[in-house]
Design a protein around this motif. Structure first.
Motif, short mmCIF file in Angstrom:
data_model
loop_
_atom_site.label_atom_id
_atom_site.label_comp_id
_atom_site.label_asym_id
_atom_site.label_seq_id
_atom_site.Cartn_x
_atom_site.Cartn_y
_atom_site.Cartn_z
N TYR A 1 0.35 -1.30 0.06
CA TYR A 1 -0.08 0.14 0.20
C TYR A 1 0.47 1.63 -0.07
O TYR A 1 0.25 2.83 -0.58
N SER A 2 2.32 0.78 -0.02
CA SER A 2 2.56 2.70 0.33
C SER A 2 3.74 2.17 -1.35
O SER A 2 4.10 1.66 -1.61
N ASP A 3 3.77 4.38 -1.19
CA ASP A 3 4.61 4.87 -2.41
C ASP A 3 5.13 6.49 -2.04
O ASP A 3 4.17 6.78 -1.10
N GLU A 4 5.81 7.05 -2.90
CA GLU A 4 5.84 7.94 -2.69
C GLU A 4 4.67 8.67 -2.66
O GLU A 4 5.03 9.83 -1.85
N GLU A 5 3.35 8.76 -3.13
CA GLU A 5 2.69 9.21 -3.31
C GLU A 5 1.13 9.16 -2.25
O GLU A 5 0.84 9.49 -1.83
N HIS A 6 1.59 7.70 -1.24
CA HIS A 6 0.83 7.37 -0.54
C HIS A 6 1.48 6.62 0.73
O HIS A 6 1.47 5.74 0.98
N PRO A 7 2.01 7.64 1.75
CA PRO A 7 2.98 6.65 2.89
C PRO A 7 1.34 6.67 3.78
O PRO A 7 0.77 7.04 3.53
N ILE A 8 2.16 5.60 4.66
CA ILE A 8 1.55 5.00 5.19
C ILE A 8 1.46 5.72 6.73
O ILE A 8 2.75 5.36 7.51
N SER A 9 1.07 6.18 7.57
CA SER A 9 0.72 6.29 8.84
C SER A 9 0.77 5.70 9.77
O SER A 9 0.36 4.75 9.74
N ALA A 10 2.27 5.74 11.12
CA ALA A 10 1.41 4.81 11.97
C ALA A 10 0.01 4.68 12.49
O ALA A 10 -0.04 3.13 13.18
N ARG A 11 -0.55 5.46 12.18
CA ARG A 11 -2.05 5.50 12.74
C ARG A 11 -2.92 4.18 12.49
O ARG A 11 -3.09 3.48 12.66
N ARG B 1 10.68 7.99 5.21
CA ARG B 1 9.60 8.52 6.59
C ARG B 1 9.54 10.35 5.76
O ARG B 1 10.52 10.92 5.55
N VAL B 2 8.36 10.72 5.47
CA VAL B 2 7.75 12.12 5.17
C VAL B 2 7.28 12.59 6.16
O VAL B 2 6.05 12.17 7.63
N ARG B 3 6.76 13.67 6.28
CA ARG B 3 5.94 14.79 7.37
C ARG B 3 4.68 15.56 6.72
O ARG B 3 4.35 16.54 7.73
N THR B 4 4.85 15.64 5.92
CA THR B 4 4.02 16.83 5.19
C THR B 4 3.17 15.44 3.80
O THR B 4 3.95 15.14 2.85
N PRO B 5 2.33 15.74 4.38
CA PRO B 5 1.28 16.48 4.38
C PRO B 5 0.84 16.37 6.07
O PRO B 5 -0.05 17.05 7.20
N GLU B 6 1.60 15.07 5.72
CA GLU B 6 0.86 14.58 7.07
C GLU B 6 2.41 13.26 7.56
O GLU B 6 2.85 13.01 7.11
N ASN B 7 2.75 12.85 9.10
CA ASN B 7 3.26 12.17 9.38
C ASN B 7 3.48 10.31 8.19
O ASN B 7 1.85 10.32 8.48
N GLY B 8 4.12 9.94 8.03
CA GLY B 8 3.88 8.82 7.23
C GLY B 8 5.57 7.85 6.51
O GLY B 8 6.71 8.67 6.74
N TYR B 9 5.21 6.87 6.50
CA TYR B 9 6.30 5.98 5.87
C TYR B 9 5.79 5.28 4.12
O TYR B 9 5.03 5.38 3.66
N TYR B 10 7.14 5.33 3.48
CA TYR B 10 6.70 4.38 2.22
C TYR B 10 8.18 3.64 1.88
O TYR B 10 9.05 4.43 2.81
N LEU B 11 8.46 3.27 1.11
CA LEU B 11 9.62 2.07 0.31
C LEU B 11 9.96 2.82 -0.26
O LEU B 11 9.54 3.35 -1.63
#
Length: 341
Positions: free
Chosen positions: A21-31, A65-75
Motif C-alpha cells: 500500500y505504500s509509495d511516494e504518493e501514498h505514505p502510510i501513517s503509524a496510526r 519517512r515524510v512529514r507533509t502533508p502528514e507523518n508517514g512511511y513508504y518503501l
C-alpha cells in the motif's frame, strides 16, 4: 500488548502492508498501521511501531519517512521499478500466444509486485479484449512439460493442430497430427512461441508453435543429441538459431550479399543483428551487407517488402527466386481477377 507470537506476526504484517500500500504518493501513517494491526487482532502502542520500522530497516528495507502533508512511511526501493513492470506488462499484453484469461492473471500478478496505487496506474491502460489472443488454455502446462523435458533430455509427444481450408460452409477446420520430438529449445520469435527439436523420423531440426500443441507428454525415451542434427556441438545456441531464420522458416544456411539503399539501414540492422559485415558503396547512396542466413520462403518475403531498395547479389539461386516471386506478383495484377464478380 502483543505477545511473543504476535510480535513475530506483527513485523510481517507491517512489512506486507508497506509493500502493498505504500509509495511516494501514498505514505502510510503509524496510526494507519496501528489500525491495520488491530483489525488483525494485534493490539499495540503506536511507539512500538516506530521500533518495528527500525527493525525492518535493520533487516535491509529502505523505508523513508515524510512529514507533509502528514507523518508517514513508504518503501524507497523495490525489487522491480515501475518502468520494469511496465515492460513486463506490455510484453504479456502483446504476446498473442497467451490466452486472454491467462493474460489477465499474469498482469494481475505483475501488478502485485508494486504498491496498490502504482499497480492501478500500470494496469489502467491495458486493453486485452481487442487483441488477437490464442484460445489454447493448455499452453502453461505445455511450456512446463517442454521445459522439464529439455532439462532432463527426454523426448516428448504431442498433438499438433493445423488449420486447413475445406469445401464445407465453415471453410476452416482443425487438422490434428501426433508427433514424437526430441526438444532442444523454446524460442519467442515474431510474436509466437516455438519449440525447436528433432522429429524422430528425420535428420534435421523442426520448429512448431507451442500454442498449436495439445496433449503434451514427456516420454521415458532419451532425446537424440542435438549435435547429430545441427551445427551446434557443446550447447544449442537458440539465439543464433533464431537470428538466422526469417519468420521461423527452415532452409539451408548460406552466405548472402545484398546492395541496399541507405534509407533502409535501420530496418536491416534491426533484423540482422551484429553478425553482418556492412560496407559503404561508391555512390554514397547505398551500402553492401554480407551475412549468413537461412535461405527460405520467409527470407524471400522479407526481401520483397523493400521493393527496389534491396538487390540480391548472391547467392544466384536466391536472386532467381526473388525475381520469380516478383514476376508472379506482377502476373496476378497484370490480368483481370479470376474472382471478379
Amino acid at each position: 500488548m502483543a505477545n511473543k507470537g504476535q510480535t513475530k506476526l506483527k513485523l510481517l504484517y507491517i512489512k506486507d502492508y508497506l509493500e502493498h500500500y505504500s509509495d511516494e504518493e501514498h505514505p502510510i501513517s503509524a496510526r494507519a498501521i496501528q489500525t491495520m494491526l488491530k483489525n488483525k487482532g494485534i493490539e499495540c502502542e503506536r511507539k512500538s511501531i516506530y521500533s518495528d520500522i527500525q527493525t525492518l530497516e535493520d533487516y535491509g528495507m529502505e523505508i523513508l519517512r515524510v512529514r507533509t502533508p502528514e507523518n508517514g512511511y513508504y518503501l524507497g526501493t523495490r525489487e522491480f521499478e515501475e518502468p520494469q513492470l511496465r515492460l513486463l506488462i506490455d510484453a504479456v499484453q502483446a504476446a498473442n500466444f497467451i490466452t486472454e484469461k491467462k493474460t489477465k492473471e499474469l498482469i494481475k500478478k505483475i501488478a502485485s509486485l508494486c504498491s496498490e496505487g502504482t499497480g492501478k496506474h500500470l494496469t489502467r491502460q491495458v486493453y486485452i479484449e481487442n487483441r488477437a489472443k490464442c484460445t489454447n488454455e493448455e499452453i502453461y502446462y505445455s511450456i512446463d512439460i517442454l521445459n522439464r523435458a529439455i532439462q532432463q533430455g527426454k523426448k516428448v509427444s504431442f498433438t499438433y493442430c493445423k488449420r486447413v481450408v475445406t469445401d464445407k460452409v465453415r471453410a476452416v477446420k482443425i487438422q490434428e497430427k501426433k508427433h514424437i520430438v526430441s526438444p532442444y529449445a523454446l524460442i519467442w520469435s515474431s510474436d509466437h512461441y516455438y519449440l525447436v527439436g528433432n522429429n524422430h523420423k528425420y535428420d534435421n531440426l523442426m520448429h512448431v508453435r507451442i500454442d498449436r500443441m495439445k496433449k503434451v507428454e514427456m516420454l521415458d525415451e532419451t532425446s537424440r543429441p542435438f549435435f547429430e542434427v545441427s551445427e551446434y556441438k557443446r550447447y544449442f545456441d537458440s539465439a543464433d538459431y533464431a537470428e538466422k531464420l526469417f519468420n521461423m522458416f527452415s532452409g539451408e544456411l548460406k552466405p548472402l550479399d545484398f546492395i541496399c539503399d541507405n534509407s533502409i539501414l535501420e530496418e536491416i540492422l534491426d533484423r540482422v543483428g551484429k553478425s553482418a559485415l556492412i560496407t559503404k558503396c561508391d555512390d554514397d547512396e547505398h551500402f553492401r551487407i554480407r551475412m549468413k542466413m537461412v535461405v527460405s520462403e520467409g527470407l524471400i518475403s522479407w526481401i520483397m517488402q523493400f521493393g527496389n531498395k534491396l538487390e540480391v547479389i548472391e547467392p544466384v539461386e536466391l536472386r532467381a527466386k526473388v525475381k520469380e516471386r516478383a514476376k508472379e506478383i506482377f502476373d496476378v495484377y497484370e490480368k483481370d481477377s479470376f474472382f471478379k464478380d
